[in-house]
Design a protein around this motif. Structure first.
Motif, PDB file in Angstrom:
ATOM      1  N   TYR A  98      39.430  43.831  38.872  1.00 56.48           N
ATOM      2  CA  TYR A  98      38.795  44.608  39.654  1.00 56.48           C
ATOM      3  C   TYR A  98      39.682  45.024  40.538  1.00 56.48           C
ATOM      4  O   TYR A  98      38.713  46.467  40.901  1.00 56.48           O
ATOM      5  N   ARG A  99      40.341  44.706  41.080  1.00 53.59           N
ATOM      6  CA  ARG A  99      41.647  45.934  41.761  1.00 53.59           C
ATOM      7  C   ARG A  99      42.142  46.997  41.105  1.00 53.59           C
ATOM      8  O   ARG A  99      41.576  48.279  41.570  1.00 53.59           O
ATOM      9  N   ASP A 124      27.699  44.790  38.750  1.00 54.34           N
ATOM     10  CA  ASP A 124      29.247  44.342  38.948  1.00 54.34           C
ATOM     11  C   ASP A 124      29.477  44.076  40.625  1.00 54.34           C
ATOM     12  O   ASP A 124      28.647  44.406  41.440  1.00 54.34           O
ATOM     13  N   GLU A 171      28.815  47.972  48.270  1.00 57.53           N
ATOM     14  CA  GLU A 171      30.431  48.334  47.323  1.00 57.53           C
ATOM     15  C   GLU A 171      31.605  46.841  48.532  1.00 57.53           C
ATOM     16  O   GLU A 171      31.728  47.100  49.672  1.00 57.53           O
ATOM     17  N   GLU A 186      38.966  42.560  46.095  1.00 59.24           N
ATOM     18  CA  GLU A 186      40.042  43.861  46.389  1.00 59.24           C
ATOM     19  C   GLU A 186      40.846  43.059  46.494  1.00 59.24           C
ATOM     20  O   GLU A 186      41.706  43.840  46.483  1.00 59.24           O
ATOM     21  N   ASN A 194      38.957  49.416  40.460  1.00 54.08           N
ATOM     22  CA  ASN A 194      38.351  49.714  41.517  1.00 54.08           C
ATOM     23  C   ASN A 194      39.735  50.343  42.505  1.00 54.08           C
ATOM     24  O   ASN A 194      39.835  49.915  43.956  1.00 54.08           O
ATOM     25  N   LEU A 213      39.355  51.333  46.653  1.00 51.72           N
ATOM     26  CA  LEU A 213      38.607  49.905  47.396  1.00 51.72           C
ATOM     27  C   LEU A 213      39.480  49.330  48.413  1.00 51.72           C
ATOM     28  O   LEU A 213      40.143  48.819  47.599  1.00 51.72           O
TER      29      LEU A 213
END
Length: 474
Positions: free
Chosen positions: A129-130, A473, A76, A123, A133, A136
């Motif tokens: 993407y943020r 991903d 991850e 991230e 997730n 994260l």
């Protein structure tokens, strides 16, 4: 003297591109290598085929060493760009033996670059993407520097960093070692750490990022622990790493790695047991100092990528702001031939392991001048996007004046922020590569497999499984 290879019995005053080179216990057939590139292959069902498609042409056309682009050692986070390949799952990595077998069939050797992005990861900067997730967090060597916290406050970046404890640093080193072991089992010949371009290894080395008060306040200590973890899991397979000098950092950055610092780090790493070193100049930031050259106007203006830019940067105006920053950086970091040569020369004077030089090398004559002086091997990256079989031209007996067709325009690089594959998108460059292909410049007789390797990119951007089902991903 330093940089000599006593195990091969080579007189470095007489080496040329065709001279074999020994790194650790592995001998390369020549001194031309494909430097790491972002393949955007992912980790899905089509990843191995995509990597073979990217890397086999360089092997088939004669490159002595192929460096697969940065791969992530954790399941991850940590990806610096979309569709990076992860190498933390032994079942997936074992399938990469198909790639290493293909490379070996052509007589070449292959390295895998291991990385974690740390504060550079998606991230931090990729808006979509943020959003997908939200829990994260970035891994950080120390609290993010004040300048980066300012960019967070104004909403340009998004930091929720987790500063690694001492025990967690050891755990991260184990992850590097574990992935290295999987890679060696899959047939990789060399292990290559991504020690520059603002990844987590660079952040350990840099005083701009590293303000720890434990043993890892000395960033070389992290590389020492990683070295030991790799040795315990992968044996005597050669280990090399990039080493940064932050010579291109803006004047406002006072804490930075100088050239002297980089030379000292290289000397210490050679003493620790690293088998080869790749010294590079750059910045404290992930900016155009990494890929010096022209402003990629064509790529920023291309309608096909606008939705991807908005997803990555959060909105249309933010994408335009990033493009403006890219334009300013292009003025500051214009193309400079062989821009790492002086640094490599200084390192080569103080170490007894091979020094590899890359960055702005475009001509065969330039390569011949660097070998035995600044470097023991020379590499290129972006030129392979336009000429996947470039080694066939550079290793030809009449190659003295040969130059790559790449114009360092960077139109290949910017769309990768959206997950697009790295391909040359400049018509004049592609036309010249096509002309050379028709003239037989990339033909090379090394076995029947060569005849079946695609010479150019053609429709490769859509033909490599534009199916998202084949990707994973980041």
């Amino acid at each position: 003297m330093a940089g000599d290879d006593p195990t091969s019995g080579v007189d470095h005053d007489a080496v040329d591109l065709d001279t074999p080179l020994t790194i650790g216990e592995v001998t390369l057939p020549n001194r031309l290598y494909r430097a790491p590139l972002l393949e955007c292959a992912g980790t899905g069902a089509g990843a191995v085929d995509a990597l073979i498609e990217d890397l086999e042409p360089a092997a088939a056309s004669g490159a002595g060493l192929l460096c697969q682009g940065a791969t992530i050692v954790r399941p991850e986070g940590g990806c610096a760009a979309p569709q990076m390949t992860r190498v933390c799952d032994p079942a997936f990595v074992s399938r990469l033996s198909r790639l290493t077998d293909v490379v070996h069939d052509h007589g070449a050797r292959i390295a895998i670059q291991l990385e974690h992005g740390g504060l550079r990861a998606m991230e931090t900067w990729h808006a979509e993407y943020r959003e997908a997730n939200p829990d994260l967090r970035q891994l950080a060597v120390s609290r993010p520097p004040r300048l980066l916290r300012l960019l967070d406050r104004v909403g340009f970046l998004d930091y929720d960093a987790h500063v690694l404890s001492t025990d967690e640093v050891y755990e991260l080193a184990v992850d590097f070692g574990r992935s290295a072991g999987y890679a060696v089992d899959a047939g990789y010949d060399v292990l290559h750490l991504a020690g520059a371009n603002m990844g987590i290894v660079h952040q350990f080395l840099s005083p701009f990022y590293n303000r720890r008060d434990d043993e890892f306040g000395d960033g070389v200590r992290f590389l020492e622990v990683v070295h030991d973890e790799i040795r315990s899991r992968a044996g005597d397979v050669p280990i090399m790493t990039k080493v940064p000098a932050e010579t291109e950092a803006p004047p406002i950055v006072r804490r930075r790695l100088t050239t002297d610092d980089a030379v000292t780090i290289c000397r210490r790493l050679a003493e620790i047991g690293y088998d080869a070193l790749v010294p590079v100049n750059g910045s404290t930031f992930w900016d155009a100092s990494i890929v010096k050259g022209a402003y990629p106007e064509r790529a920023w203006a291309d309608d096909r990528f606008q939705s991807g830019y908005r997803a990555a940067f959060g909105s249309r105006w933010r994408a335009k702001l990033v493009a403006l920053g890219n334009w300013i950086e292009a003025q500051a970091y214009s193309f400079d031939p062989a821009w790492n040569a002086d640094l490599c020369r200084r390192v080569r004077d103080v170490v007894d392991v091979p020094v590899l030089c890359e960055g702005g090398i475009r001509e065969r004559g330039e390569m011949d001048d660097l070998l035995g002086d600044a470097a023991d091997a020379v590499g290129m990256a972006r030129p392979f996007y336009a000429e996947p079989r470039l080694p066939a031209r550079l290793l030809d007996d009449s190659a003295a004046g040969t130059r790559a067709v790449c114009e360092s325009c960077n139109n290949c690089a910017v769309p990768q922020a959206t997950g697009e594959a790295g391909v040359c998108r400049t018509p004049g460059v592609l036309a010249e590569a096509g002309r050379l292909r028709k003239a037989g410049a990339y033909d090379r007789e090394t076995g029947s497999q060569d005849e079946e390797v695609s010479d150019g990119r053609g429709e490769r951007g859509t033909g490599r499984g534009a199916s998202d089902d084949d990707r994973q991903d980041p």
